[in-house]
Design a protein around this motif. Structure first.
Motif, mmCIF file in Angstrom:
data_model
loop_
_atom_site.group_PDB
_atom_site.id
_atom_site.type_symbol
_atom_site.label_atom_id
_atom_site.label_comp_id
_atom_site.label_asym_id
_atom_site.label_seq_id
_atom_site.Cartn_x
_atom_site.Cartn_y
_atom_site.Cartn_z
ATOM 1 N N GLU A 563 0.825 -1.205 0.000
ATOM 2 C CA GLU A 563 0.000 0.000 0.000
ATOM 3 C C GLU A 563 0.864 1.262 0.000
ATOM 4 O O GLU A 563 0.604 2.224 -0.744
ATOM 5 C CB GLU A 563 -0.924 0.010 1.225
ATOM 6 N N SER A 564 1.938 1.234 0.814
ATOM 7 C CA SER A 564 2.831 2.402 0.868
ATOM 8 C C SER A 564 3.567 2.588 -0.453
ATOM 9 O O SER A 564 3.771 3.727 -0.919
ATOM 10 C CB SER A 564 3.846 2.222 2.009
ATOM 11 N N ALA A 565 3.939 1.490 -1.082
ATOM 12 C CA ALA A 565 4.635 1.568 -2.366
ATOM 13 C C ALA A 565 3.728 2.168 -3.426
ATOM 14 O O ALA A 565 4.159 3.017 -4.241
ATOM 15 C CB ALA A 565 5.100 0.184 -2.791
ATOM 16 N N LEU A 566 2.442 1.750 -3.424
ATOM 17 C CA LEU A 566 1.509 2.295 -4.418
ATOM 18 C C LEU A 566 1.263 3.782 -4.175
ATOM 19 O O LEU A 566 1.089 4.558 -5.126
ATOM 20 C CB LEU A 566 0.194 1.515 -4.373
ATOM 21 N N ALA A 567 1.279 4.143 -2.926
ATOM 22 C CA ALA A 567 1.102 5.569 -2.603
ATOM 23 C C ALA A 567 2.247 6.393 -3.168
ATOM 24 O O ALA A 567 2.035 7.528 -3.651
ATOM 25 C CB ALA A 567 1.015 5.749 -1.085
ATOM 26 N N ILE A 568 3.467 5.859 -3.122
ATOM 27 C CA ILE A 568 4.614 6.565 -3.696
ATOM 28 C C ILE A 568 4.439 6.679 -5.206
ATOM 29 O O ILE A 568 4.705 7.737 -5.810
ATOM 30 C CB ILE A 568 5.918 5.831 -3.341
ATOM 31 N N VAL A 569 3.964 5.589 -5.839
ATOM 32 C CA VAL A 569 3.722 5.623 -7.288
ATOM 33 C C VAL A 569 2.695 6.696 -7.623
ATOM 34 O O VAL A 569 2.832 7.431 -8.616
ATOM 35 C CB VAL A 569 3.248 4.243 -7.791
ATOM 36 N N ASP A 570 1.655 6.809 -6.779
ATOM 37 C CA ASP A 570 0.576 7.768 -7.033
ATOM 38 C C ASP A 570 1.030 9.221 -6.915
ATOM 39 O O ASP A 570 0.329 10.139 -7.384
ATOM 40 C CB ASP A 570 -0.575 7.518 -6.063
ATOM 41 N N THR A 571 2.183 9.489 -6.330
ATOM 42 C CA THR A 571 2.677 10.864 -6.224
ATOM 43 C C THR A 571 3.126 11.404 -7.571
ATOM 44 O O THR A 571 3.315 12.611 -7.732
ATOM 45 C CB THR A 571 3.855 10.936 -5.231
ATOM 46 N N LYS A 596 -1.075 -2.533 -10.764
ATOM 47 C CA LYS A 596 -1.575 -1.163 -10.619
ATOM 48 C C LYS A 596 -0.483 -0.138 -10.896
ATOM 49 O O LYS A 596 -0.745 0.936 -11.477
ATOM 50 C CB LYS A 596 -2.139 -0.974 -9.213
ATOM 51 N N ALA A 597 0.747 -0.461 -10.499
ATOM 52 C CA ALA A 597 1.854 0.466 -10.744
ATOM 53 C C ALA A 597 2.099 0.619 -12.245
ATOM 54 O O ALA A 597 2.361 1.735 -12.738
ATOM 55 C CB ALA A 597 3.118 -0.035 -10.036
ATOM 56 N N ARG A 598 1.981 -0.491 -12.986
ATOM 57 C CA ARG A 598 2.191 -0.422 -14.440
ATOM 58 C C ARG A 598 1.056 0.325 -15.132
ATOM 59 O O ARG A 598 1.245 0.913 -16.208
ATOM 60 C CB ARG A 598 2.318 -1.833 -15.005
ATOM 61 N N GLU A 599 -0.139 0.266 -14.547
ATOM 62 C CA GLU A 599 -1.246 1.046 -15.115
ATOM 63 C C GLU A 599 -0.934 2.537 -15.037
ATOM 64 O O GLU A 599 -1.264 3.300 -15.951
ATOM 65 C CB GLU A 599 -2.539 0.741 -14.355
ATOM 66 N N ARG A 600 -0.284 2.940 -13.939
ATOM 67 C CA ARG A 600 0.038 4.352 -13.732
ATOM 68 C C ARG A 600 1.331 4.733 -14.460
ATOM 69 O O ARG A 600 1.470 5.870 -14.935
ATOM 70 C CB ARG A 600 0.171 4.640 -12.243
ATOM 71 N N LEU A 601 2.282 3.761 -14.513
ATOM 72 C CA LEU A 601 3.575 4.017 -15.150
ATOM 73 C C LEU A 601 3.812 2.925 -16.198
ATOM 74 O O LEU A 601 4.445 1.901 -15.917
ATOM 75 C CB LEU A 601 4.701 4.025 -14.106
ATOM 76 N N PRO A 602 3.325 3.086 -17.404
ATOM 77 C CA PRO A 602 3.402 2.037 -18.447
ATOM 78 C C PRO A 602 4.823 1.579 -18.747
ATOM 79 O O PRO A 602 5.019 0.441 -19.174
ATOM 80 C CB PRO A 602 2.770 2.699 -19.663
ATOM 81 N N ASN A 603 5.816 2.422 -18.539
ATOM 82 C CA ASN A 603 7.195 2.041 -18.865
ATOM 83 C C ASN A 603 7.938 1.445 -17.660
ATOM 84 O O ASN A 603 9.154 1.265 -17.715
ATOM 85 C CB ASN A 603 7.975 3.259 -19.377
ATOM 86 N N LEU A 604 7.206 1.135 -16.622
ATOM 87 C CA LEU A 604 7.830 0.643 -15.396
ATOM 88 C C LEU A 604 8.296 -0.806 -15.560
ATOM 89 O O LEU A 604 7.540 -1.666 -16.011
ATOM 90 C CB LEU A 604 6.836 0.732 -14.228
#
Length: 655
Positions: A563-571, A596-604
């Protein structure tokens, strides 16, 4: 009165007494015939069972007592002729009463002569209808019994004389044992026993037991005419006649081979199932331990590698760190073995031709085993492909080869054989966790000391070893067992004390084309300037990972849960790679975090790490497609290479 008159009177008295005696007999018809066959006397017995009074029958011809068929055939005349010429005629046959009913009679006709002159015939008839019926009933019963015995084909039913020689033979015996009646009657029954039983006197003991104890019953192997053996249930009973005299034996044999084999197969299946359940329980235990154990090793390994940079130039300290890191590697290998045994290893299978792969390994095997071990590889033609983790095959083959070398005390011949194999339904029924089908078999055979059956039954259990204390972990074969089972295959071991051991690995056939196996060269350890988000719940593991990555030049962000990692991605901060542990606390699982992280950052780019993957990114014992995994404990070098590889693959995929 003259003496002659006295003698005549005495004869008359004797004759009268004899007549009284004859007339008093009621169980026999006693009467006389003249020379032409006419009745001249008649007693009470004759009247009793023939029905005629003396007035009705005297003067009548005796042929009227015969049935019409005998009268037409001239039997009455023939009877008198034989009695006249031979002095006596005796026979049994049907006779007719006055009322026309039949009875079975025993008949005796004697010729009566005086001074050689034929005076007539004495005829004695007895009604033996009841005896005839009893005899006929017995005959029919015996006939029916013989038909019954001959009609039985599922049992061999036959008799032996007092010495054990066959005296009769039914159709069931012929079907089961293969001998025709004329081939076996008069031969000794011991011919049906195996040579071992014959030499040990089993047939003789069977007869002795039946005679002394009244019955012998046993199961054992018997031999057919063609030499094949069958499992038999045998009963032998002594036979006594009506005078309680011992006359021989009754023997019943039933072919129970199918029943016996089914029972053996069931027992093997039950044992295999119990073994499988035990292995599964131990596997779950090892899998549960592995995560924490590998995390501990990762903390030790990471800190030692960080320390090594700080003590550069101090040879004494560097040696200690090197020794400690070697211990970490041994611990990691131990954990890997436990995971393999527990079928919890994350396999990365490829379609491969095992034959070519093993040929490529020959030089390495020979170096590992030493010059005193002769290695022979036998490959069948047209080998099928299989779908396996090549690294695990290499580990398994090395383990089997080293075990074989030790069993031969470093001198002998090691044979590696690879061929196609088909395990059918019958085989699968008698072996737990085996699916019938097509396999590629990899067999490793030695000419070493071999093992007893009770030892063979335990060799795949973890920490069991036949080697002296301190000479082995007892995990090599358990690792092989777990890897093959996790790959959907089967393991079978055959060993004979003093002759050697063969271990056969059956790996499922693949009908797909073999991919090209490439060995990645060891690249120079390099870092980078990218930004990496480290998600790891263990504080100490996370700290060492951060320090190693920062030491390689990377910018590092970190979180203690998904959850904390996704919050960092959401910043919206720029992140190039997510480096996340597979197993972390919280409701958000790591694979979901990656999605979910790849949805926000496609090049991740995403790199997973774990000491035990459970089923998060591993399904059916295999890594999910497209998943990158770095197993704990990992070295600084391994982490550096894996990060560069994952970043490069991600960029290549996007372009």
């Amino acid at each position: 009165m003259s003496i002659r008159n006295l003698l005549d009177d005495k004869k008359l008295i004797d004759l009268q007494r004899f007549q009284l005696l004859v007339d008093a007999i009621t169980d026999y018809a006693i009467y006389m015939l003249d020379i032409d066959g006419r009745v001249v006397s008649w007693n009470a017995g004759a009247q009793k069972f023939k029905g005629y009074t003396s007035e009705e029958i005297i003067g009548q011809h005796f042929s009227q007592f015969y049935i019409p068929e005998d009268q037409k055939a001239g039997v009455p005349a023939l009877a008198l002729q034989i009695a006249e010429t031979e002095g006596r005629y005796e026979i049994e046959g049907w006779r007719v009463r006055k009322d026309g009913s039949y009875f079975w009679a025993s008949v005796i006709i004697d010729a009566i002569r005086e001074d050689g002159r034929l005076l007539g015939f004495a005829k004695i008839t007895r009604d033996i209808t009841d005896r005839k019926k009893a005899e006929e009933a017995l005959r029919l019963s015996e006939q029916q019994f013989r038909l019954l015995v001959q009609g039985v084909t599922d049992y061999a039913i036959y008799m032996l004389d007092k010495d054990g020689y066959v005296s009769n033979w039914n159709s069931g015996a012929q079907r089961i044992k293969g001998y025709r009646q004329e081939e076996v009657i008069g031969t000794h029954f011991s011919r049906f026993y195996t040579p071992e039983d014959q030499r040990s006197g089993v047939p003789q003991r069977a007869l002795l037991t039946a005679r002394t104890e009244g019955r012998f019953e046993q199961e054992g192997w018997r031999v057919r005419k063609d030499g094949s053996q069958f499992r038999a249930h045998v009963v032998i009973d002594p036979i006594y006649n009506a005078f309680s005299e011992f006359v021989g034996y009754a023997k019943i044999t039933r072919d129970i081979t199918e029943k016996y084999e089914a029972a053996v197969a069931l027992k093997k299946t039950e044992q295999a199932l119990q073994h499988s359940q035990k292995m599964e329980t131990i596997g779950k235990l090892t899998g549960g331990i592995a995560h924490d154990f590998n995390n501990l090793l990762q903390i030790i390994s990471g800190n030692l590698q960080l320390l090594s940079a700080e003590i550069a130039g101090n040879q004494h300290a560097e040696r200690r760190v090197t020794n400690a890191l070697a211990g970490v590697r041994r611990g990691a290998k131990l954990a890997s073995y436990l995971l393999s045994f527990g079928r919890r290893q994350a396999l990365d299978p490829k379609v491969v031709n095992i034959g070519r792969f093993v040929i490529d390994m020959e030089d390495m095997l020979q170096r590992s085993l030493g010059e005193t071990i002769e290695v022979e590889t036998i490959l069948a033609d047209d080998l099928w492909n299989t779908f396996v983790d090549v690294a695990q095959v290499e580990n398994a083959l090395l383990n089997l080869a080293v075990n074989a070398r030790d069993a031969m005390e470093s001198v002998g011949k090691l044979t590696i054989e690879i061929s196609n194999a088909v395990l059918d339904e019958n085989y699968a029924r008698t072996h737990a966790e085996v699916n019938p089908g097509e396999y590629v078999m990899l067999a490793v055979s030695d000419v070493g000391s071999g093992m007893l059956p009770e030892v063979v039954a335990q060799v795949f259990e973890p920490f069991f070893s036949t080697k002296p204390e301190g000479k082995g972990t007892g995990l090599g074969l358990s690792m092989v067992y777990g890897f093959v089972k996790q790959s959907g295959g089967h393991v079978n071991i055959y060993s004979e004390l003093g002759y050697g051991t063969t271990v056969k690995l059956y790996l499922p056939r693949s009908t797909e084309q073999e991919g090209k196996l490439t060995i990645q060269p060891l690249e120079k350890i390099v870092g980078g300037a990218e930004t990496i988000l480290v998600a790891e719940d263990d504080d100490e593991v996370r700290t060492t990972a951060i320090e190693i990555l920062m030491g390689l030049g990377y910018k590092v962000l970190h979180a203690s849960d998904a959850e904390s990692a996704l919050a960092i991605v959401d910043t919206g901060v720029k992140i190039d790679l997510l480096f996340t542990d597979v197993v972390m606390p919280g409701t958000l699982r790591s694979p979901e975090l990656a999605r979910k992280a790849r949805e926000r950052l496609p090049n991740l780019a995403v790199l997973f790490t774990s000491g035990y993957t459970q089923n998060a990114i591993v399904h059916g014992g295999r890594l999910d497609g497209g998943v990158e995994l770095l197993s704990k404990p990992y070295s600084r070098e391994a982490l550096a290479r894996k990060v560069r590889s994952v970043l490069a693959n991600c960029k290549q995929h996007k372009t």
